[in-house]
Design a protein around this motif. Structure first.
Motif, mmCIF file in Angstrom:
data_model
loop_
_atom_site.group_PDB
_atom_site.id
_atom_site.type_symbol
_atom_site.label_atom_id
_atom_site.label_comp_id
_atom_site.label_asym_id
_atom_site.label_seq_id
_atom_site.Cartn_x
_atom_site.Cartn_y
_atom_site.Cartn_z
ATOM 1 N N UNK A 107 0.877 -1.170 0.000
ATOM 2 C CA UNK A 107 0.000 0.000 0.000
ATOM 3 C C UNK A 107 0.910 1.213 0.000
ATOM 4 N N UNK A 108 0.522 2.238 -0.746
ATOM 5 C CA UNK A 108 1.356 3.425 -0.788
ATOM 6 C C UNK A 108 0.555 4.656 -1.144
ATOM 7 N N UNK A 109 1.187 5.789 -0.942
ATOM 8 C CA UNK A 109 0.626 7.060 -1.374
ATOM 9 C C UNK A 109 1.775 7.952 -1.782
ATOM 10 N N UNK A 110 1.466 8.837 -2.720
ATOM 11 C CA UNK A 110 2.527 9.704 -3.211
ATOM 12 C C UNK A 110 1.974 10.848 -4.014
ATOM 13 N N UNK A 111 2.886 11.556 -4.647
ATOM 14 C CA UNK A 111 2.504 12.678 -5.496
ATOM 15 C C UNK A 111 3.388 12.672 -6.741
ATOM 16 N N UNK A 112 2.750 12.878 -7.899
ATOM 17 C CA UNK A 112 3.479 13.008 -9.162
ATOM 18 C C UNK A 112 3.676 14.479 -9.438
ATOM 19 N N UNK A 113 4.845 14.826 -9.954
ATOM 20 C CA UNK A 113 5.143 16.220 -10.245
ATOM 21 C C UNK A 113 6.143 16.285 -11.385
ATOM 22 N N UNK A 114 6.281 17.470 -11.968
ATOM 23 C CA UNK A 114 7.240 17.658 -13.052
ATOM 24 C C UNK A 114 6.976 16.699 -14.193
ATOM 25 N N UNK A 115 8.010 16.400 -14.913
ATOM 26 C CA UNK A 115 7.912 15.469 -16.038
ATOM 27 C C UNK A 115 8.246 14.060 -15.550
ATOM 28 N N UNK A 116 7.229 13.315 -15.173
ATOM 29 C CA UNK A 116 7.387 11.903 -14.775
ATOM 30 C C UNK A 116 8.256 11.692 -13.545
ATOM 31 N N UNK A 117 7.961 12.388 -12.452
ATOM 32 C CA UNK A 117 8.646 12.160 -11.186
ATOM 33 C C UNK A 117 7.608 11.915 -10.093
ATOM 34 N N UNK A 118 7.934 11.030 -9.161
ATOM 35 C CA UNK A 118 7.069 10.712 -8.029
ATOM 36 C C UNK A 118 7.893 10.767 -6.752
ATOM 37 N N UNK A 119 7.207 11.096 -5.667
ATOM 38 C CA UNK A 119 7.767 10.994 -4.334
ATOM 39 C C UNK A 119 6.675 10.402 -3.460
ATOM 40 N N UNK A 120 6.990 9.352 -2.693
ATOM 41 C CA UNK A 120 5.935 8.722 -1.922
ATOM 42 C C UNK A 120 6.407 7.917 -0.732
ATOM 43 N N UNK A 121 5.411 7.399 -0.015
ATOM 44 C CA UNK A 121 5.608 6.522 1.135
ATOM 45 C C UNK A 121 4.913 5.204 0.837
ATOM 46 N N UNK A 122 5.509 4.136 1.322
ATOM 47 C CA UNK A 122 4.971 2.814 1.009
ATOM 48 C C UNK A 122 5.200 1.867 2.172
ATOM 49 N N UNK A 123 4.252 0.966 2.380
ATOM 50 C CA UNK A 123 4.438 -0.144 3.306
ATOM 51 C C UNK A 123 4.283 -1.425 2.488
ATOM 52 N N UNK A 124 5.232 -2.342 2.663
ATOM 53 C CA UNK A 124 5.210 -3.630 1.959
ATOM 54 C C UNK A 124 5.270 -4.736 3.001
ATOM 55 N N UNK A 125 4.393 -5.705 2.868
ATOM 56 C CA UNK A 125 4.361 -6.857 3.771
ATOM 57 C C UNK A 125 4.774 -8.097 2.982
ATOM 58 N N UNK A 126 5.690 -8.880 3.550
ATOM 59 C CA UNK A 126 6.132 -10.139 2.946
ATOM 60 C C UNK A 126 5.665 -11.293 3.813
ATOM 61 N N UNK A 127 5.078 -12.294 3.174
ATOM 62 C CA UNK A 127 4.585 -13.470 3.878
ATOM 63 C C UNK A 127 4.437 -14.610 2.869
ATOM 64 N N UNK A 128 4.572 -15.852 3.340
ATOM 65 C CA UNK A 128 4.345 -16.971 2.429
ATOM 66 C C UNK A 128 2.893 -17.466 2.486
ATOM 67 N N UNK A 129 2.023 -16.697 3.139
ATOM 68 C CA UNK A 129 0.578 -16.972 3.227
ATOM 69 C C UNK A 129 0.276 -18.336 3.837
ATOM 70 N N UNK A 130 1.151 -18.812 4.708
ATOM 71 C CA UNK A 130 0.916 -20.083 5.376
ATOM 72 C C UNK A 130 1.209 -21.309 4.530
ATOM 73 N N UNK A 131 1.870 -21.125 3.391
ATOM 74 C CA UNK A 131 2.216 -22.271 2.549
ATOM 75 C C UNK A 131 3.262 -23.155 3.210
ATOM 76 N N UNK A 132 4.076 -22.568 4.085
ATOM 77 C CA UNK A 132 5.094 -23.323 4.804
ATOM 78 C C UNK A 132 5.286 -22.680 6.171
#
Length: 149
Positions: A107-132
């Motif tokens: 999940x993330x949020x950010x802002x686009x500005x100028x010619x194709x530039x972004x600045x943002x914050x993001x949270x990433x969760x890693x999990x094997x979803x109980x497969x092992x």
């Protein structure tokens, strides 16, 4: 193609450095005066700098959907995606991921500005979803900068 540089911290207090490449879907949906839904493919290499244990590395691939709000100079957006990742080692500090294969939810949020530039914050969760077991999982909270070429 776009390039993203990110730096963040994991839930285990590791520093995480991410270098990514993105390709836009080249499509948009639900375009209105408020904004539009679009997206991109994200592939990345992440370096996990360990405090207590050795460092780790991961490769990931994710489709990411983006709702971009309308704007002229600045276009805020929110993003969400679910992909896959492969880790070099199954341990991150005190956590045991259970397998090298992980799902990558973001999940993330950010802002686009100028010619194709972004600045943002993001949270990433890693999990094997109980497969092992065990399936301790880990989160990364990061700041990123994206630039188009």
């Amino acid at each position: 193609m776009d390039v993203t540089l990110g730096v963040g911290q994991s839930s285990e207090s590791e520093m995480v450095y991410r270098l990514g490449l993105q390709w836009d879907f080249q499509r948009s949906w639900w375009e209105t005066s408020t904004g539009r839904l679009t997206g991109y493919w994200d592939t990345a290499y992440s370096y996990w700098q360990g405090d207590q244990t050795s460092s780790n590395h991961s490769l990931s691939l994710s489709p990411v959907f983006v709702y971009e709000f309308a704007g002229e100079r600045f276009r805020p957006y929110i993003e969400a995606g679910i992909g896959v990742a492969a880790f070099a080692d199954t341990e991150i500090e005190d956590r045991d991921l259970g397998s090298s294969f992980q799902f990558e939810d973001r999940l993330g949020l950010g802002v686009r500005f100028g010619a194709d530039q972004d600045l943002g914050l993001r949270v990433i969760h890693y999990s094997n979803a109980g497969l092992k077991n065990p399936n301790d999982g880990v989160e990364v909270y990061s700041l990123y900068y994206r630039m188009g070429f």
